[in-house]
Design a protein around this motif. Sequence first.
Motif, PDB file in Angstrom:
ATOM      1  N   ILE A 178      -0.601   8.090  -9.549  1.00  0.00           N
ATOM      2  CA  ILE A 178       0.071   9.080  -8.719  1.00  0.00           C
ATOM      3  C   ILE A 178      -0.871  10.520  -8.758  1.00  0.00           C
ATOM      4  CG2 ILE A 178       2.200  10.528  -8.754  1.00  0.00           C
ATOM      5  CD1 ILE A 178       3.613   7.966  -9.509  1.00  0.00           C
ATOM      6  N   PHE A 179      -0.991  10.911 -10.059  1.00  0.00           N
ATOM      7  CA  PHE A 179      -1.861  12.027 -10.128  1.00  0.00           C
ATOM      8  C   PHE A 179      -2.923  12.133  -9.279  1.00  0.00           C
ATOM      9  CE2 PHE A 179       0.489  13.442 -14.298  1.00  0.00           C
ATOM     10  CZ  PHE A 179       1.388  14.103 -13.712  1.00  0.00           C
ATOM     11  N   SER A 180      -3.747  10.900  -9.092  1.00  0.00           N
ATOM     12  CA  SER A 180      -5.155  10.838  -8.820  1.00  0.00           C
ATOM     13  C   SER A 180      -5.587  11.472  -7.303  1.00  0.00           C
ATOM     14  CB  SER A 180      -5.884   9.298  -9.366  1.00  0.00           C
ATOM     15  OG  SER A 180      -5.145   8.662  -8.135  1.00  0.00           O
ATOM     16  N   PHE A 181      -4.839  11.290  -6.636  1.00  0.00           N
ATOM     17  CA  PHE A 181      -4.958  11.809  -5.439  1.00  0.00           C
ATOM     18  C   PHE A 181      -5.090  13.163  -5.236  1.00  0.00           C
ATOM     19  CE2 PHE A 181      -1.618   8.270  -4.003  1.00  0.00           C
ATOM     20  CZ  PHE A 181      -2.466   7.185  -4.582  1.00  0.00           C
ATOM     21  N   SER A 182      -4.244  13.810  -5.913  1.00  0.00           N
ATOM     22  CA  SER A 182      -4.048  15.310  -5.589  1.00  0.00           C
ATOM     23  C   SER A 182      -5.273  15.764  -6.710  1.00  0.00           C
ATOM     24  CB  SER A 182      -3.090  15.859  -6.120  1.00  0.00           C
ATOM     25  OG  SER A 182      -1.681  15.434  -5.671  1.00  0.00           O
ATOM     26  N   MET A 183      -5.552  15.136  -7.819  1.00  0.00           N
ATOM     27  CA  MET A 183      -6.550  15.536  -8.811  1.00  0.00           C
ATOM     28  C   MET A 183      -7.918  15.428  -8.102  1.00  0.00           C
ATOM     29  SD  MET A 183      -9.186  14.140 -10.902  1.00  0.00           S
ATOM     30  CE  MET A 183      -9.068  12.331 -10.744  1.00  0.00           C
ATOM     31  N   LEU A 184      -8.231  14.259  -7.493  1.00  0.00           N
ATOM     32  CA  LEU A 184      -9.569  14.357  -6.734  1.00  0.00           C
ATOM     33  C   LEU A 184      -9.571  15.228  -5.675  1.00  0.00           C
ATOM     34  CD1 LEU A 184     -10.118  10.514  -6.301  1.00  0.00           C
ATOM     35  CD2 LEU A 184     -11.535  12.206  -7.623  1.00  0.00           C
ATOM     36  N   TRP A 185      -8.495  15.493  -4.689  1.00  0.00           N
ATOM     37  CA  TRP A 185      -8.535  16.478  -3.775  1.00  0.00           C
ATOM     38  C   TRP A 185      -8.975  17.948  -4.291  1.00  0.00           C
ATOM     39  CZ3 TRP A 185      -8.657  16.570   1.411  1.00  0.00           C
ATOM     40  CH2 TRP A 185      -8.401  18.160   1.919  1.00  0.00           C
ATOM     41  N   PHE A 186      -8.318  18.400  -5.310  1.00  0.00           N
ATOM     42  CA  PHE A 186      -8.699  19.615  -5.782  1.00  0.00           C
ATOM     43  C   PHE A 186     -10.024  19.621  -6.450  1.00  0.00           C
ATOM     44  CE2 PHE A 186      -4.004  19.886  -4.936  1.00  0.00           C
ATOM     45  CZ  PHE A 186      -4.140  20.995  -4.023  1.00  0.00           C
ATOM     46  N   MET A 187     -10.195  18.513  -7.179  1.00  0.00           N
ATOM     47  CA  MET A 187     -11.628  18.562  -7.773  1.00  0.00           C
ATOM     48  C   MET A 187     -12.797  18.709  -6.964  1.00  0.00           C
ATOM     49  SD  MET A 187     -12.646  18.107 -11.128  1.00  0.00           S
ATOM     50  CE  MET A 187     -11.100  17.415 -11.792  1.00  0.00           C
ATOM     51  N   VAL A 188     -12.700  17.696  -5.937  1.00  0.00           N
ATOM     52  CA  VAL A 188     -13.835  18.159  -4.989  1.00  0.00           C
ATOM     53  C   VAL A 188     -13.698  19.220  -4.159  1.00  0.00           C
ATOM     54  CG1 VAL A 188     -14.818  16.929  -2.804  1.00  0.00           C
ATOM     55  CG2 VAL A 188     -13.980  15.605  -4.796  1.00  0.00           C
ATOM     56  N   GLY A 189     -12.338  19.522  -3.687  1.00  0.00           N
ATOM     57  CA  GLY A 189     -12.117  20.933  -2.934  1.00  0.00           C
ATOM     58  C   GLY A 189     -12.378  22.121  -3.308  1.00  0.00           C
ATOM     59  N   ALA A 190     -12.533  22.218  -4.610  1.00  0.00           N
ATOM     60  CA  ALA A 190     -12.960  23.478  -5.300  1.00  0.00           C
ATOM     61  C   ALA A 190     -14.166  23.936  -4.929  1.00  0.00           C
ATOM     62  CB  ALA A 190     -13.182  23.136  -6.951  1.00  0.00           C
ATOM     63  N   ALA A 191     -15.191  23.073  -4.811  1.00  0.00           N
ATOM     64  CA  ALA A 191     -16.696  23.692  -4.261  1.00  0.00           C
ATOM     65  C   ALA A 191     -16.708  23.376  -2.797  1.00  0.00           C
ATOM     66  CB  ALA A 191     -17.658  22.766  -5.077  1.00  0.00           C
ATOM     67  N   HIS A 192     -16.053  22.675  -2.321  1.00  0.00           N
ATOM     68  CA  HIS A 192     -16.212  22.238  -0.809  1.00  0.00           C
ATOM     69  C   HIS A 192     -15.244  22.393   0.217  1.00  0.00           C
ATOM     70  CE1 HIS A 192     -19.905  20.012  -2.253  1.00  0.00           C
ATOM     71  NE2 HIS A 192     -18.963  19.489  -3.231  1.00  0.00           N
ATOM     72  N   LEU A 193     -14.047  22.833  -0.181  1.00  0.00           N
ATOM     73  CA  LEU A 193     -12.850  23.356   0.833  1.00  0.00           C
ATOM     74  C   LEU A 193     -12.395  24.727   0.781  1.00  0.00           C
ATOM     75  CD1 LEU A 193     -11.475  19.673   0.450  1.00  0.00           C
ATOM     76  CD2 LEU A 193     -12.710  20.417   2.561  1.00  0.00           C
ATOM     77  N   TYR A 194     -12.263  24.845  -0.609  1.00  0.00           N
ATOM     78  CA  TYR A 194     -11.393  25.876  -0.738  1.00  0.00           C
ATOM     79  C   TYR A 194     -12.045  27.499  -0.879  1.00  0.00           C
ATOM     80  CZ  TYR A 194      -7.383  23.164  -1.404  1.00  0.00           C
ATOM     81  OH  TYR A 194      -6.345  22.203  -0.938  1.00  0.00           O
ATOM     82  N   PRO A 195     -13.517  27.360  -1.449  1.00  0.00           N
ATOM     83  CA  PRO A 195     -14.038  28.785  -1.414  1.00  0.00           C
ATOM     84  C   PRO A 195     -14.110  29.260   0.032  1.00  0.00           C
ATOM     85  CG  PRO A 195     -15.187  27.282  -2.574  1.00  0.00           C
ATOM     86  CD  PRO A 195     -14.167  26.400  -1.861  1.00  0.00           C
TER      87      PRO A 195
END
Length: 253
Positions: free
Chosen positions: A163-180
């Motif tokens: 259950i956690f893994s979907f959100s974990m992966l999104w924010f892990m990858v998103g930190a460098a590629h989506l959120y800045p």
Amino acid sequence: MEILDPDTGLPVLVRALHVLAGVAWIGLLYYFNLVQVPAFAGFGDEGKARNIAIDKVARRALWWFRWAAVATLVLGLLIIGVTENYMEGFMSEESAYGLGHNGAIFVGMLLGITMAANVWMVIWKNQRVVLANAVNVLGGGEADPNAAGAGRRALLASRQNFIFSFSMLWFMVGAAHLYPGAFDADSSGKAWTFVIISVVIGGILQLNALGKLGGTAATNKLLWPYESHKNALITGGVLFVVLYVLSEILLKA
Ligand code: HEM
């Protein structure tokens, strides 16, 4: 310093190894949840074939699974250590990498660290009992009455990690590629609010998976998210949507 340059230095290598270890870990998590658990259920509780499969297949899969989790965690923390100024102004308006990045990676890491703790402190701890029981029964010994309960506790934690893994992966990858940049928060208060709400929601789910909100029996209605891999998929999807919407509101400028 050249060697600590996030785009050309040591961090690139550590990130690549981290992603590789992470794929091995989460790949096996998905194998357990989507393939092994439903397949082994078909053997029935006392079947000899099931015990052989536990001993020969699950034992190997669990070895790679738990050590890939350690490698991912260590390499993930190492990224922070080897990347120039990574923690400078972390979660403040003076942040070197931006508040959007910081909020996303903070939540991604908290989820990942919780998942690694689940692997060692719940899943592996209980699976050892299940493995020992399989060997014992195959050798003609008495079945361990604690094995079923141990298997159940491991299953709940495994589905919680799924259950956690979907959100974990999104924010892990998103930190460098989506959120800045596009998603940068305009105040540290908003970024902190995002982290705190995520911790509360994740914490409630985690306590529930440990049976702290009403026990681990299959009759406990609170455990609906863990009663099938379909339920876990739905819960993981809902958690992702909730955290994504929150991040849109709180990590956006
Ligand atoms: C166990 C706890 C974990 C910790 C402490 C951790 C830590 C980190 C850190 C610090 C970064 C750098 C983020 C940035 O600033 O760009 C990162 C990136 C990343 N992590 Fe993790 N991580 C963990 C688990 C995982 C897992 C399980 C996966 C599964 C595949 C994963 C996949 C990734 C990916 C794909 C990136 C992006 C790499 C890139 O864009 O270059 N991490 N992680």
